[in-house]
Write a protein that holds these residues in place. Structure first.
Motif: not given
Ligand code: ATP
Length: 485
Positions: A100-102, A220-224, A229-239, A305-309, A350-352, A355-357
């Motif tokens: 688990y992720r804690v 790419f993130r080695n998610e724990i 499904f495609i909500f949390r992937m290990r290889e994904f795309e960002q805009m 999507e995340g919006i970060h200052s 702005t980071s979306i 795949d989540r979209m």
């Molecule tokens: P989470 O809290 O869900 O792990 P995060 O806050 O780490 O996401 P960011 O680093 O802000 O995510 O990345 C920006 C965007 O990239 C997220 O809003 C999400 O849409 C997408 N994203 C991040 N990690 C993944 C993933 N493992 N699979 C698919 N999309 C992802």
């Protein structure tokens, strides 16, 4: 909040059955949290990318795009803080061996408390967790789990390992001879490709602050834990888009981009109630303000999507590590009449997730409709995808496979296929063909029948209302064009 597990499972099956998404290397039983996009999925994904890219670059004169490499110099990730900080605390259950992720484990326990009406306890638990994570107090986190008797969702026991830190970056070797090879990382976000090119773009594009750089690409993130499904992937795309601004103006630009990005989402016709902002209390190492745009997925409200200052954290660190000046000379005048001069710009990001979209569009579009009449049971599954994003815009269907109807239909196909994606089909009854077009989200179908031969008209059928009307052949292109532009 919706939490419709059945609908989520139905969407996953639909995506597979209709050629949107397949598990990666499925003939070898797949690869966990990695997916392939099929014939219609790849079209929908490309249309989402185009829609974002156009809105960011073409419609904002002060934003340009780049396409940076996935491999980057390893020092990039030292400077960005990812080598030291891009990790999540994890814990294993010794009996079930489930990992688990804690924060996820504690959060789902807090959800259970809240469902039982114990809101205060849930709130205080989450506050404690945030403090312990911020202080990297792993023993404290383990105690928190044990004191609250949090159990494993599989085995039901509370026999836990210690909490450990797990870096999410994948590493690989660059170079042909192993001894000489350098360890490098697959990028965990596209943003750093923008930061290291800040000066290149600013100088060659003669960009004046405020300006932005946009990019679409793989991360790419080695998610724990990756099993949604495609909500949390290990290889994904960002805009992603990094917007460079004068220090001190970050609050107003942060608010600007929050509004602008929500407007973009709503422009696709999704109801406002399905979205909400979630302001971060616990900030990432680089941010002075941050929020998520959350969508009401069938699995509940979740970040899309995340919006970060991001302050000047990234550029300042790249300056320090590379010893190259990451500065901008601002010759605009301040209140005292002097130029603002040299500074390291601040950044709003702005980071979306693409795949989540994609999942958002499919979840919002998916509908099972009962069409039964008193004499006949009937139903359909339809994807009400916004026409501008639909994989196929126009289905072209001759009523029968004879009497010259296919020839007329083929001629229409030839006239339209250069303008938008069409799909020609003559097999099966017209009803079955309509249903197949509904299932992949085709917003318009035209049927060529015997009357077409007499008066050059066809039937156009609208996916959402299922209404049909007769229109002249020469108007097909302009009707479809109008709806998809
Ligand atoms: P989470 O809290 O869900 O792990 P995060 O806050 O780490 O996401 P960011 O680093 O802000 O995510 O990345 C920006 C965007 O990239 C997220 O809003 C999400 O849409 C997408 N994203 C991040 N990690 C993944 C993933 N493992 N699979 C698919 N999309 C992802």
């Amino acid at each position: 909040m919706a939490n419709d597990h059945k609908k989520f499972q139905a969407i996953i099956s639909h995506c597979k059955e209709y050629g949107f998404i397949f598990p990666s290397s499925e003939i070898y039983d797949g690869l966990s949290a990695v997916y392939d996009y099929g014939q219609w999925g790849s079209e929908l994904k490309k249309n989402i990318k185009d829609y974002w890219w156009k809105s960011m670059t073409q419609l904002h004169e002060n934003i340009v795009g780049i396409d940076a490499a996935i491999f980057m110099h390893p020092t990039t990730w030292k400077a960005s803080g990812h080598v030291d900080n891009f990790s999540d605390p994890m814990i294993d259950n010794k009996d079930s061996k489930k990992r688990y992720r804690v924060d996820h484990l504690i959060e789902s326990f807090a959800d259970e408390l809240e469902a039982k009406g114990d809101t205060e306890k849930a709130k205080s638990l989450l506050e404690k967790m945030d403090k312990l994570i911020a202080a990297s107090d792993f023993n404290g986190l383990k105690e928190l789990i044990e004191n609250n008797k949090i159990r494993c969702s599989v085995g039901g026991t509370s026999n836990w390992t210690d909490v450990r830190q797990f870096n999410l970056m994948f590493s690989t070797q660059l170079g042909s001879v192993t001894e000489e090879a350098n360890e490098i990382y697959l990028r965990p976000e596209t943003a750093q490709g923008i930061f290291v090119n800040f000066l290149n773009v600013q100088k060659t594009g003669r960009m004046k602050i405020p300006f932005g750089i946009a990019q679409i690409g793989k991360a790419f993130r080695n998610e724990i834990v990756a099993r949604q499904f495609i909500f949390r992937m290990r290889e994904f795309e960002q805009m992603e888009m990094q917007f460079f601004i004068r220090p001190g103006t970050q609050k107003e630009w942060y608010e600007f981009w929050k509004k602008e990005r929500l407007k973009w989402h709503l422009s696709l016709g999704t109801e406002k109630e399905k979205y909400r902002f979630h302001d971060h209390v616990k900030l990432a190492h680089y941010a002075d303000a941050a929020c998520d745009i959350e969508y009401d997925f069938p699995i509940g409200f979740k970040e899309v999507e995340g919006i970060h200052s991001r302050t000047d954290f990234d550029l300042r660190n790249h300056q320090e590590y590379s010893k190259k000046k990451m500065q901008y000379f601002d010759n605009d005048l301040d209140a005292t009449g002097k130029p603002y001069g040299n500074y390291i710009p601040y950044v709003i990001e702005t980071s979306i997730g693409l795949d989540r979209m994609f999942l958002l569009i499919i979840s919002n579009a998916y509908a099972e409709e009962d069409l039964s009449t008193p004499d006949k049971q009937d139903s359909r599954t339809v994807l009400k995808i916004p026409p501008i994003l639909a994989p196929v815009k126009l289905g072209i269907l001759p009523l029968v496979r004879k009497d010259g109807l296919p020839e007329i239909a083929r001629q229409i196909m030839d006239d339209c296929k250069n303008a938008f994606r069409c799909f020609y089909e003559e097999k099966d009854t017209i009803g079955k063909r309509y249903r197949r077009m509904d299932a992949i989200g085709t917003p318009f179908c035209i049927t060529v029948d015997h009357q077409t031969k007499e008066d050059n008209t066809v039937t156009i059928r609208y996916r959402d209302s299922m209404k049909q009307e007769r229109i002249p052949i020469h108007t097909i292109k302009s009707i479809v064009d109008k709806q998809i532009s």
